[in-house]
Design a protein around this motif. Sequence first.
Motif, PDB file in Angstrom:
ATOM      1  N   ASN A 162       0.824  -1.211   0.000  1.00  0.00           N
ATOM      2  CA  ASN A 162       0.000   0.000   0.000  1.00  0.00           C
ATOM      3  C   ASN A 162       0.859   1.262   0.000  1.00  0.00           C
ATOM      4  OD1 ASN A 162      -2.745   0.590  -0.262  1.00  0.00           O
ATOM      5  ND2 ASN A 162      -2.976   1.114   1.905  1.00  0.00           N
ATOM      6  N   THR A 163       1.924   1.223  -0.783  1.00  0.00           N
ATOM      7  CA  THR A 163       2.922   2.284  -0.774  1.00  0.00           C
ATOM      8  C   THR A 163       3.392   2.600  -2.196  1.00  0.00           C
ATOM      9  OG1 THR A 163       3.684   1.602   1.421  1.00  0.00           O
ATOM     10  CG2 THR A 163       5.177   2.985   0.144  1.00  0.00           C
ATOM     11  N   VAL A 164       3.638   3.875  -2.427  1.00  0.00           N
ATOM     12  CA  VAL A 164       4.258   4.325  -3.674  1.00  0.00           C
ATOM     13  C   VAL A 164       5.587   4.980  -3.316  1.00  0.00           C
ATOM     14  CG1 VAL A 164       4.060   5.890  -5.638  1.00  0.00           C
ATOM     15  CG2 VAL A 164       2.060   4.616  -4.851  1.00  0.00           C
ATOM     16  N   TYR A 165       6.587   4.741  -4.151  1.00  0.00           N
ATOM     17  CA  TYR A 165       7.929   5.219  -3.873  1.00  0.00           C
ATOM     18  C   TYR A 165       8.404   6.185  -4.951  1.00  0.00           C
ATOM     19  CZ  TYR A 165       7.876   1.043  -0.935  1.00  0.00           C
ATOM     20  OH  TYR A 165       7.552   0.091  -0.001  1.00  0.00           O
ATOM     21  N   LEU A 166       9.321   7.055  -4.550  1.00  0.00           N
ATOM     22  CA  LEU A 166      10.019   7.904  -5.502  1.00  0.00           C
ATOM     23  C   LEU A 166      11.505   7.744  -5.228  1.00  0.00           C
ATOM     24  CD1 LEU A 166       9.655   9.991  -7.802  1.00  0.00           C
ATOM     25  CD2 LEU A 166       9.929  11.768  -6.056  1.00  0.00           C
ATOM     26  N   GLN A 167      12.179   7.027  -6.113  1.00  0.00           N
ATOM     27  CA  GLN A 167      13.621   6.855  -6.001  1.00  0.00           C
ATOM     28  C   GLN A 167      14.299   8.027  -6.678  1.00  0.00           C
ATOM     29  OE1 GLN A 167      15.487   4.389  -4.441  1.00  0.00           O
ATOM     30  NE2 GLN A 167      17.252   5.674  -4.954  1.00  0.00           N
ATOM     31  N   MET A 168      15.100   8.751  -5.925  1.00  0.00           N
ATOM     32  CA  MET A 168      15.736   9.960  -6.438  1.00  0.00           C
ATOM     33  C   MET A 168      17.253   9.770  -6.425  1.00  0.00           C
ATOM     34  SD  MET A 168      13.386  12.876  -4.610  1.00  0.00           S
ATOM     35  CE  MET A 168      14.119  12.628  -2.991  1.00  0.00           C
ATOM     36  N   ASN A 169      17.838   9.759  -7.605  1.00  0.00           N
ATOM     37  CA  ASN A 169      19.283   9.597  -7.754  1.00  0.00           C
ATOM     38  C   ASN A 169      19.895  10.868  -8.338  1.00  0.00           C
ATOM     39  OD1 ASN A 169      18.997   6.894  -6.912  1.00  0.00           O
ATOM     40  ND2 ASN A 169      18.742   6.175  -9.020  1.00  0.00           N
ATOM     41  N   SER A 170      21.200  10.969  -8.229  1.00  0.00           N
ATOM     42  CA  SER A 170      21.933  12.114  -8.787  1.00  0.00           C
ATOM     43  C   SER A 170      21.296  13.432  -8.370  1.00  0.00           C
ATOM     44  CB  SER A 170      21.989  12.008 -10.318  1.00  0.00           C
ATOM     45  OG  SER A 170      22.580  10.798 -10.717  1.00  0.00           O
ATOM     46  N   LEU A 171      21.017  13.542  -7.096  1.00  0.00           N
ATOM     47  CA  LEU A 171      20.309  14.724  -6.599  1.00  0.00           C
ATOM     48  C   LEU A 171      21.131  15.984  -6.760  1.00  0.00           C
ATOM     49  CD1 LEU A 171      18.642  13.052  -3.529  1.00  0.00           C
ATOM     50  CD2 LEU A 171      17.423  14.352  -5.290  1.00  0.00           C
ATOM     51  N   LYS A 172      20.418  17.071  -7.016  1.00  0.00           N
ATOM     52  CA  LYS A 172      21.025  18.372  -7.232  1.00  0.00           C
ATOM     53  C   LYS A 172      20.485  19.363  -6.202  1.00  0.00           C
ATOM     54  CE  LYS A 172      20.977  17.533 -12.234  1.00  0.00           C
ATOM     55  NZ  LYS A 172      20.506  18.048 -13.549  1.00  0.00           N
ATOM     56  N   PRO A 173      21.226  20.415  -5.925  1.00  0.00           N
ATOM     57  CA  PRO A 173      20.715  21.418  -4.975  1.00  0.00           C
ATOM     58  C   PRO A 173      19.339  21.955  -5.370  1.00  0.00           C
ATOM     59  CG  PRO A 173      23.042  21.781  -5.355  1.00  0.00           C
ATOM     60  CD  PRO A 173      22.622  20.699  -6.314  1.00  0.00           C
ATOM     61  N   GLU A 174      19.068  22.042  -6.653  1.00  0.00           N
ATOM     62  CA  GLU A 174      17.770  22.558  -7.090  1.00  0.00           C
ATOM     63  C   GLU A 174      16.624  21.575  -6.843  1.00  0.00           C
ATOM     64  OE1 GLU A 174      20.612  22.423  -8.862  1.00  0.00           O
ATOM     65  OE2 GLU A 174      20.216  21.944 -10.983  1.00  0.00           O
ATOM     66  N   ASP A 175      16.933  20.379  -6.386  1.00  0.00           N
ATOM     67  CA  ASP A 175      15.885  19.433  -5.994  1.00  0.00           C
ATOM     68  C   ASP A 175      15.400  19.684  -4.563  1.00  0.00           C
ATOM     69  OD1 ASP A 175      17.737  16.898  -7.716  1.00  0.00           O
ATOM     70  OD2 ASP A 175      15.913  17.904  -8.420  1.00  0.00           O
ATOM     71  N   THR A 176      16.057  20.592  -3.877  1.00  0.00           N
ATOM     72  CA  THR A 176      15.671  20.905  -2.497  1.00  0.00           C
ATOM     73  C   THR A 176      14.256  21.472  -2.454  1.00  0.00           C
ATOM     74  OG1 THR A 176      17.950  21.304  -1.803  1.00  0.00           O
ATOM     75  CG2 THR A 176      16.201  22.360  -0.512  1.00  0.00           C
ATOM     76  N   ALA A 177      13.413  20.862  -1.646  1.00  0.00           N
ATOM     77  CA  ALA A 177      12.017  21.274  -1.548  1.00  0.00           C
ATOM     78  C   ALA A 177      11.316  20.389  -0.523  1.00  0.00           C
ATOM     79  CB  ALA A 177      11.318  21.138  -2.901  1.00  0.00           C
ATOM     80  N   VAL A 178      10.082  20.770  -0.201  1.00  0.00           N
ATOM     81  CA  VAL A 178       9.191  19.860   0.511  1.00  0.00           C
ATOM     82  C   VAL A 178       8.475  19.030  -0.545  1.00  0.00           C
ATOM     83  CG1 VAL A 178       7.232  19.626   2.066  1.00  0.00           C
ATOM     84  CG2 VAL A 178       8.894  21.465   2.425  1.00  0.00           C
TER      85      VAL A 178
END
Length: 126
Positions: free
Chosen positions: A77-93
């Motif tokens: 009962n879960t959805v995931y978001l795998q985030m790779n190669s993160l960048k400073p501009e990905d900073t957010a809520v």
Amino acid sequence: QWQLVESGGGLVQPGGSLRLSCAASGFTLDYYAIGWFRQAPGKEREGVSCISSSGGSTYYTDSVRGRFTIFRDNTKNTVYLQMNSLKPEDTAVYYCAADNKAFISSTYCPRHFGSWGQGTQVTVSS
């Protein structure tokens, strides 16, 4: 109690990875499309990635395509978001949202979903 709960956010260095989870309680996600949205300070909320109820259709905004992957595990009962190669501009809520009428395609994800979680902070910084 009917709710969506995000988890997995945190502080990560540029180039690092995080996996966000969106867990549902009080209802089953099987029949719901799920969207991940984010909002940085002073900016409008933007759609990041969406997945259809079947998982057969996924959408990514241009800035994350090739770096982020959305997937669902209906047994958990879960959805995931795998985030790779993160960048400073990905900073957010980051928020997840559910809707049982949303249409998702590779080029389209609606902005308006019926139910929203409280959000989890992702900070990408050295």
